[in-house]
Design a protein around this motif. Structure first.
Motif, mmCIF file in Angstrom:
data_model
loop_
_atom_site.group_PDB
_atom_site.id
_atom_site.type_symbol
_atom_site.label_atom_id
_atom_site.label_comp_id
_atom_site.label_asym_id
_atom_site.label_seq_id
_atom_site.Cartn_x
_atom_site.Cartn_y
_atom_site.Cartn_z
ATOM 1 N N SER A 215 -7.186 0.443 0.086
ATOM 2 C CA SER A 215 -6.447 -0.584 0.808
ATOM 3 C C SER A 215 -6.342 -1.849 -0.046
ATOM 4 O O SER A 215 -7.185 -2.094 -0.912
ATOM 5 N N GLU A 216 -5.323 -2.649 0.223
ATOM 6 C CA GLU A 216 -5.046 -3.808 -0.629
ATOM 7 C C GLU A 216 -6.178 -4.822 -0.619
ATOM 8 O O GLU A 216 -6.496 -5.427 -1.635
ATOM 9 N N ASN A 257 1.794 3.995 -5.866
ATOM 10 C CA ASN A 257 1.590 3.505 -4.507
ATOM 11 C C ASN A 257 1.111 2.061 -4.451
ATOM 12 O O ASN A 257 0.889 1.526 -3.362
ATOM 13 N N SER A 259 1.012 -1.976 -4.478
ATOM 14 C CA SER A 259 1.900 -3.090 -4.153
ATOM 15 C C SER A 259 2.080 -3.950 -5.402
ATOM 16 O O SER A 259 1.320 -3.850 -6.367
ATOM 17 N N SER A 432 6.076 4.006 -0.327
ATOM 18 C CA SER A 432 6.188 2.754 0.426
ATOM 19 C C SER A 432 7.530 2.674 1.134
ATOM 20 O O SER A 432 7.614 2.329 2.323
ATOM 21 N N ALA A 435 7.726 5.348 3.913
ATOM 22 C CA ALA A 435 6.937 4.943 5.083
ATOM 23 C C ALA A 435 7.689 3.912 5.913
ATOM 24 O O ALA A 435 7.684 3.956 7.154
ATOM 25 N N GLU A 436 8.353 2.976 5.237
ATOM 26 C CA GLU A 436 9.121 1.942 5.953
ATOM 27 C C GLU A 436 10.251 2.590 6.745
ATOM 28 O O GLU A 436 10.509 2.215 7.894
ATOM 29 N N ILE A 440 6.137 3.869 9.748
ATOM 30 C CA ILE A 440 4.672 3.968 9.685
ATOM 31 C C ILE A 440 4.188 3.229 8.452
ATOM 32 O O ILE A 440 4.977 2.852 7.587
ATOM 33 N N THR A 441 2.876 3.015 8.354
ATOM 34 C CA THR A 441 2.328 2.338 7.188
ATOM 35 C C THR A 441 2.240 3.314 6.015
ATOM 36 O O THR A 441 2.227 4.538 6.216
ATOM 37 N N ARG A 442 2.193 2.772 4.811
ATOM 38 C CA ARG A 442 2.044 3.624 3.622
ATOM 39 C C ARG A 442 0.763 4.433 3.683
ATOM 40 O O ARG A 442 0.721 5.598 3.285
ATOM 41 N N GLN A 443 -0.328 3.822 4.214
ATOM 42 C CA GLN A 443 -1.605 4.526 4.317
ATOM 43 C C GLN A 443 -1.496 5.711 5.264
ATOM 44 O O GLN A 443 -2.022 6.797 5.003
ATOM 45 N N THR A 444 -0.768 5.527 6.401
ATOM 46 C CA THR A 444 -0.583 6.627 7.360
ATOM 47 C C THR A 444 0.206 7.761 6.718
ATOM 48 O O THR A 444 -0.135 8.948 6.875
#
Length: 454
Positions: A215-216, A257, A259, A432, A435-436, A440-444
């Motif tokens: 995670s970021e 992946n 950011s 990314s 997911a958008e 959903i989130t990129r992690q999901t």
């Protein structure tokens, strides 16, 4: 009484007797010799913790050269043994020279008993520290061997694979950064490990970091480490992946992946070859071989403004494209046979084999999930098998990636997989952006792909 072995070397027997009397009540073993020539054939000299060595043995000679000579000999035979030099002729320059040659300390005759005992005690602590360091190095070496054991093998003899392996052979000898691309499941990590195993860093660690799972807010802590108290959950100092890989190879998987903010921090570490732990201002130099991997089109991501061009240049000195399984000719059956033997042994079903129809079916399939899908397919067939021969029907392919109007109704899971696949195709593998689109989130999205074996 301290369990310590001490050897006394002095041509003056009165000196030897006085030292033996002083030390025998403090230390378990105290041996002595009056002729330093005996050191050349002395049995197991390295078993002694401390040697008290006179610096002058010839009558009328007080240069200390004899003692320095025997100091060097002892250091060759027993490098971890602490040597204390003794002389009746004190000189600062001689003491400094002895210390430079590896002596633990220096004693003048006649000595003060308390000072001599304190010196011997310090020398014993030095000996213990050296032994501990040596043991730690041995443990570290053993751990590195265990960590670097390559339990997976690169299997195949297709022209496409051999072209990649030929490039790996050339690249591995250098320290240049390597970018490995290819579809999910093609074996990009295996190629990275092959580069490490054929490099001059092969005896050091290979650290694998799945960038997609970080995670970021934990990115800096995971990669660069943190100090105790630097944030709420920082209960102790932590070594980051860059520092852990120092001297070895750092493999950053799923680098597409990241950011833009994480890309900037990564670029700074790569450019400066230093990292700064969270909560610290002290730069730490790192010496790593960087290998990155992705299934994304990074050049398109640069054009779209979602991947830094300067970072791409940094990680892409050499580019290796791993071929899809469908492009590797007869490697499909070679890999199927490997997995057949592996999982037959694992599940206690020795003697299983594929019939001709099964081989044709496996060879003719598109394998969108590549080697990972083949592995799961063979394992599932073995688990469900009843006989000794695996037939074509033991490998049901639902064509979930290529549905037609005549297919049976799709399950929710299959529909979800199709939606994800189409979103990734539309955005050329950019998770990314996909997911958008999916909301959903990129992690999901990343977790769903992992669950699907992609």
């Amino acid at each position: 009484m301290t369990d310590c072995k001490i050897l006394l070397v002095d041509d003056n027997k009165s000196i030897l007797s006085a030292l033996e009397i002083l030390l025998q009540f403090e230390y378990k073993t105290v041996d002595s010799i009056s002729n330093p020539n005996q050191l050349s054939s002395f049995p197991d000299l390295s078993s002694f913790d401390i040697v008290l060595l006179d610096m002058n043995f010839s009558a009328g000679v007080n240069t200390g050269n004899e003692g320095l000579f025997w100091l060097k000999e002892i250091r060759k035979k027993a490098p971890n043994t602490s040597v204390i030099m003794m002389t009746a002729y004190g000189a600062v320059d001689l003491a400094v020279k002895a210390l430079k040659e590896g002596a633990a300390d220096f004693i003048l005759k006649p000595w003060n008993n308390e000072k001599l005992l304190a010196t011997v005690k310090s020398a014993y602590q030095l000996r213990k520290t050296r032994k501990e360091v040596q043991q730690l190095k041995q443990k570290e070496s053993s751990l590195k061997q265990v960590i670097n054991q390559n339990k997976n093998f690169i299997i195949g003899n297709s022209r496409a694979l051999n072209t990649v392996l030929s490039l790996v052979d050339k690249v591995a000898k250098t320290d240049v950064n390597v970018l490995i691309t290819g579809e999910n499941g093609t074996g990009k990590e295996l190629i990275a490990r092959e580069i490490h195993q054929k490099s001059k860093r092969k005896d050091e660690v290979f650290i694998n970091v799945d960038m997609g799972s970080i995670s970021e807010n934990l990115f800096e802590s995971e990669l660069f480490g943190h100090t105790k108290g630097s944030f709420t959950d920082a209960k102790e100092d932590r070594t980051g992946k860059f520092e852990a890989a120092n001297g070895g190879t750092l493999f950053l998987d799923e680098i597409g992946n990241l950011s833009l903010q994480m890309q900037a921090k990564l670029l700074s570490a790569i450019q400066n070859k230093t990292i700064v732990k969270v909560g610290s201002n002290k730069p730490i130099p790192v010496d790593i071989r960087l290998v990155c991997a992705t299934n994304c089109n990074l050049e398109q991501m640069v054009a779209d403004g979602i991947f830094r061009e300067d970072l791409l240049y940094r990680i892409n000195t050499i580019h290796i494209e791993v071929p899809a399984l469908r492009d590797r000719d007869n490697d499909i059956l070679l890999l199927a046979d490997f997995f057949l033997k592996k999982f037959s042994a694992k599940y206690g079903k020795a003697g299983l084999r594929l019939n001709h129809a099964a081989e044709e079916k496996l060879s003719g399939y598109h394998w969108p999930g590549n080697i990972r899908e083949l592995q799961h397919t063979v394992e599932r067939a073995i688990i469900l098998s009843d006989g000794q021969v695996l037939k074509a029907n033991d490998f049901p392919f639902h064509n979930k990636f290529h549905p037609s109007s005549t297919d049976s109704p799709l399950t929710l899971d299959e529909m979800e997989q199709q939606m994800i696949r189409k979103a990734l195709e539309r955005h050329e593998g950019n998770q990314s952006a996909a997911a958008e689109q999916l909301g959903i989130t990129r992690q999901t999205l990343y977790n769903k792909l992992k669950k699907q074996g992609n």
